[in-house]
Design a protein around this motif. Structure first.
Motif, mmCIF file in Angstrom:
data_model
loop_
_atom_site.group_PDB
_atom_site.id
_atom_site.type_symbol
_atom_site.label_atom_id
_atom_site.label_comp_id
_atom_site.label_asym_id
_atom_site.label_seq_id
_atom_site.Cartn_x
_atom_site.Cartn_y
_atom_site.Cartn_z
ATOM 1 N N TYR A 271 60.423 -47.192 -19.125
ATOM 2 C CA TYR A 271 59.970 -46.420 -20.275
ATOM 3 C C TYR A 271 58.480 -46.643 -20.545
ATOM 4 C CZ TYR A 271 60.308 -50.914 -22.760
ATOM 5 O OH TYR A 271 60.155 -52.226 -23.149
ATOM 6 N N LYS B 162 67.515 -44.959 -25.529
ATOM 7 C CA LYS B 162 66.513 -45.487 -26.455
ATOM 8 C C LYS B 162 67.200 -46.164 -27.640
ATOM 9 C CE LYS B 162 62.359 -44.032 -29.023
ATOM 10 N NZ LYS B 162 62.735 -44.574 -30.350
ATOM 11 N N VAL C 299 61.775 -42.863 -22.897
ATOM 12 C CA VAL C 299 62.500 -43.274 -21.700
ATOM 13 C C VAL C 299 62.197 -42.272 -20.586
ATOM 14 C CG1 VAL C 299 64.766 -43.555 -20.652
ATOM 15 C CG2 VAL C 299 64.335 -44.456 -22.951
#
Length: 428
Positions: free
Chosen positions: A131, A193, A207
């Motif tokens: 991420y 997330k 992400v």
């Protein structure tokens, strides 16, 4: 350590390790607690006699070793190899599916999965997420939903009367797990997330990608009237990783001892982190920079490739050669194949038999039926890559590549005793 203590530590390790990333993390915790020093591949290394080190690649492969008190040229290295990956169902990059009001995820089959046992199991999701954080930097984090969040229900017998006679599984259409009901297609990356935030990772801005797999939430445990068996997912081959790790942690630094646990064995080992990649060779080159001395040291080295073997199933005994049907809890299995699918030869098997005799533990042997194909391990790959004498051995088990496998509660402990002696043996 008693057999009971060993097996309890084993099931703890299996519970902590739903993916190769988590398995390596679990090994790192244990190595760090034992005083092993992490080395980063991008840094300059300065290894010392008697030092204890480890290095991780891709978060899913690890090499840990002890430098001998004497010269590595004189003693060589006693090496144990295993693999961290297991056959499973991996989440596809764009996995969201919404059909008949159900939210599902598309999956890809990783390795030679025995698919039927995946139906009607309580499944969770774990792996690595990549991420961008709040500062605009790229980062990774491990994720584990821990609880059961998905299931692959079977089709009722009433709708497929021939199911018990002939039901083949279409991996594309039959396997997408159901995660719940919804009126519209959820955003899976948004769910990741949220899950990371629940785990304490609060800096996730977006992400991007992930490497995730489904796993069975049923905990490892003991089976049998006298707890003869250990039942768990991923015994192939986290069992061998744990055995090798335990042996390394109990060894001293009188001899050079090394454990390598590679990812991607189940799909051929050809990757930067796999056994057919350069990781082990590069570590040995950095530990012993002089090529002449390194090659001489390797001539005095020895590799034991530990990967589980097929125990003879009492309901399918005809699948084995009559003289080579390993029985669970009657010893680790020396694996032999004339066509070099295993790296064992008479010299390497003799050393193991000698060490097992010294530890007073039983030994068995396995040769596949002459009319059947034979699998392989990282053993022949390591032997070919670095030119080291190699033995292939493994604990016998049932249901290899199933979602839940079965091994003997005595075999792993006994193999660990032999590997512990191997790591401190002066001459190999």
């Amino acid at each position: 350590m008693s057999q009971q203590q060993f097996n309890q530590s084993l099931v703890d390790f299996l519970s902590e390790s739903p993916t190769p990333f988590h398995a390596v993390q679990s090994m790192v915790y244990r190595l760090s607690d034992a005083g092993f020093q992490v080395l980063e591949e991008g840094d300059s290394w300065n290894v010392e006699a008697g030092g204890r080190y480890y290095v991780v690649r891709n978060g899913s492969s690890i090499i840990a070793w002890t430098m001998p008190q004497t010269s590595a040229l004189e003693s060589g290295f006693r090496m144990v190899g295993a693999h961290t990956d297991s056959p499973c169902l991996k989440v596809k990059p764009t996995p969201e599916m919404h059909k008949n009001g159900y939210f599902q995820l598309g999956v890809e089959v990783y390795g030679g999965v025995l698919l039927n046992p995946w139906f009607d199991r309580d499944l969770s999701i774990a792996g690595r997420v990549s991420y961008r954080n709040d500062e605009g930097e790229l980062a990774d984090a491990l994720v584990d939903f821990s609880k059961a969040v998905a299931i692959i229900p079977s089709l009722a017998i009433h709708l497929d009367r021939e199911a018990n006679k002939d039901r083949t599984i279409n991996a594309q259409t039959y396997l997408p797990p159901i995660l719940g009901q919804s009126e519209e297609k959820p955003d899976f990356r948004a769910l990741l997330k949220t899950q990371l935030e629940k785990q304490g990772v609060h800096d996730v801005a977006q992400v991007f990608d992930y490497e995730l797999c489904f796993y069975d939430t049923q905990k490892p445990g003991f089976v049998g009237l006298n707890d003869e068996f250990v039942a768990s997912a991923r015994l192939d081959n986290l069992l061998s990783c744990f055995i090798g790790l335990n042996a390394l942690l109990t060894s001293d630094t009188s001899q050079g001892a090394l454990l390598v646990c590679n990812d991607h064995e189940e799909v051929g080992s050809m990757s930067a982190a796999g056994a057919q990649g350069p990781m082990l060779k590069q570590v040995l080159e950095r530990v012993m920079p002089d090529a002449e001395e390194r090659n001489r040291a390797l001539s005095r080295s020895f590799m034991i490739s530990a990967d589980n073997a097929h125990g003879v199933h009492p309901n399918f005994a005809d699948k084995h050669d009559g003289n080579h049907g390993p029985v669970i809890n009657q010893g680790a299995v020396i694996k032999v194949n004339a066509n070099q699918r295993y790296a064992t030869n008479s010299e390497t098997s003799t050393l193991y038999r000698h060490l097992a005799e010294l530890e007073e533990v039983p030994v068995q042997s396995f040769v596949v039926r002459s009319d059947m194909g034979c699998g392989s391990t990282i053993g022949p790959i390591a032997a070919a890559e670095i030119g080291v004498r190699t033995l292939d051995i493994g604990v016998p088990q049932f249901a290899m590549h199933s979602i839940r496998e079965l091994a003997g509660s005595a075999d792993a402990y006994n193999l660990s005793k032999v590997l512990s002696r191997f790591f401190i043996t002066e001459r190999v």
